[in-house]
Design an enzyme around this catalytic site. Structure first.
Site, PDB file in Angstrom:
ATOM      1  N   ILE A  31       0.824  -1.210   0.000  1.00 18.71           N
ATOM      2  CA  ILE A  31       0.000   0.000   0.000  1.00 18.71           C
ATOM      3  C   ILE A  31       0.864   1.268   0.000  1.00 18.71           C
ATOM      4  O   ILE A  31       0.398   2.334  -0.411  1.00 18.71           O
ATOM      5  CB  ILE A  31      -0.972  -0.022   1.212  1.00 18.71           C
ATOM      6  CG1 ILE A  31      -2.201   0.835   0.937  1.00 18.71           C
ATOM      7  CG2 ILE A  31      -0.280   0.383   2.500  1.00 18.71           C
ATOM      8  CD1 ILE A  31      -3.339   0.599   1.926  1.00 18.71           C
ATOM      9  N   GLN A 103      10.033  -4.564  11.479  1.00 23.36           N
ATOM     10  CA  GLN A 103       8.756  -5.208  11.182  1.00 23.36           C
ATOM     11  C   GLN A 103       7.601  -4.412  11.774  1.00 23.36           C
ATOM     12  O   GLN A 103       7.633  -4.060  12.963  1.00 23.36           O
ATOM     13  CB  GLN A 103       8.745  -6.648  11.729  1.00 23.36           C
ATOM     14  CG  GLN A 103       7.516  -7.437  11.298  1.00 23.36           C
ATOM     15  CD  GLN A 103       7.604  -8.914  11.633  1.00 23.36           C
ATOM     16  OE1 GLN A 103       8.589  -9.372  12.232  1.00 23.36           O
ATOM     17  NE2 GLN A 103       6.578  -9.660  11.258  1.00 23.36           N
ATOM     18  N   HIS A 109       5.759 -11.993   5.983  1.00 22.55           N
ATOM     19  CA  HIS A 109       5.641 -11.538   4.589  1.00 22.55           C
ATOM     20  C   HIS A 109       7.022 -11.301   4.016  1.00 22.55           C
ATOM     21  O   HIS A 109       7.928 -10.846   4.704  1.00 22.55           O
ATOM     22  CB  HIS A 109       4.785 -10.269   4.482  1.00 22.55           C
ATOM     23  CG  HIS A 109       5.213  -9.157   5.392  1.00 22.55           C
ATOM     24  ND1 HIS A 109       4.898  -9.134   6.732  1.00 22.55           N
ATOM     25  CD2 HIS A 109       5.945  -8.050   5.163  1.00 22.55           C
ATOM     26  CE1 HIS A 109       5.406  -8.054   7.279  1.00 22.55           C
ATOM     27  NE2 HIS A 109       6.058  -7.374   6.350  1.00 22.55           N
ATOM     28  N   HIS A 111       8.953  -9.119   1.286  1.00 29.65           N
ATOM     29  CA  HIS A 111       8.920  -7.961   0.396  1.00 29.65           C
ATOM     30  C   HIS A 111       9.686  -8.280  -0.886  1.00 29.65           C
ATOM     31  O   HIS A 111      10.800  -8.841  -0.823  1.00 29.65           O
ATOM     32  CB  HIS A 111       9.635  -6.761   1.037  1.00 29.65           C
ATOM     33  CG  HIS A 111       8.969  -6.176   2.222  1.00 29.65           C
ATOM     34  ND1 HIS A 111       8.218  -5.018   2.158  1.00 29.65           N
ATOM     35  CD2 HIS A 111       8.947  -6.565   3.518  1.00 29.65           C
ATOM     36  CE1 HIS A 111       7.784  -4.708   3.368  1.00 29.65           C
ATOM     37  NE2 HIS A 111       8.206  -5.631   4.223  1.00 29.65           N
TER      38      HIS A 111
END
Ligand code: 5GP
Ligand code: ZN
Length: 123
Positions: A31, A103, A109, A111
């Site tokens: 985002i 984090q 996750h 990247h």
């Protein structure tokens, strides 16, 4: 997990700009991108951090890492040996872990950050 933003994205309770989905993983655009291409590869299973992974997660982590170059290629920042002759291509792969690792979202996750040298001068 209640109140986990990436669990909610995986469950489609909140929207994301989806790139990929299978039984184990989703991938979507970050985002707040740090580069022209910046997406996240996320297991559907809630695992807080890389440090919470053990032997049982080996296949899942391998699947995440193998997916990264495939999706990077599809999004125009792929790289193979020899491509550097064209002066183009490539990306960074990054797991942030814990507070000192930067984090912010405590759902594992990976990247994938690519595009023409957005980090030049910051290596
Ligand atoms: P971390 O700092 O935990 O490694 O990275 C978390 C990443 O998730 C950040 O790059 C941030 O921009 C992204 N992010 C946080 N909330 C959302 C969201 O609701 N949707 C999407 N697509 N990305 C998010
Ligand atoms: Zn979660």
């Amino acid at each position: 997990m209640d109140n986990c933003i990436f669990c909610k994205i995986a469950a489609k309770q909140i929207p994301s700009k989806a790139i990929y989905e299978d039984d184990d993983l989703i991938a979507f655009h970050d985002i707040n991108p740090a580069a022209p291409v910046h997406f996240l590869i996320v297991p559907k299973q809630h695992i807080p951090t890389l440090s919470d992974c053990g032997e049982a997660h080996t296949a899942l982590l391998g699947k995440m890492m193998v997916l990264a170059p495939k999706l990077a290629q599809e999004l125009g920042c792929g790289y193979r040996v020899g491509d550097d002759g064209n002066g183009a291509g490539g990306y960074k792969t990054l797991f942030n872990t814990g507070p000192d690792g930067g984090q912010e979202v405590y759902h594992l996750h990976l990247h994938v950050i690519g595009g023409p040298h957005p980090w030049r001068g910051q290596r």
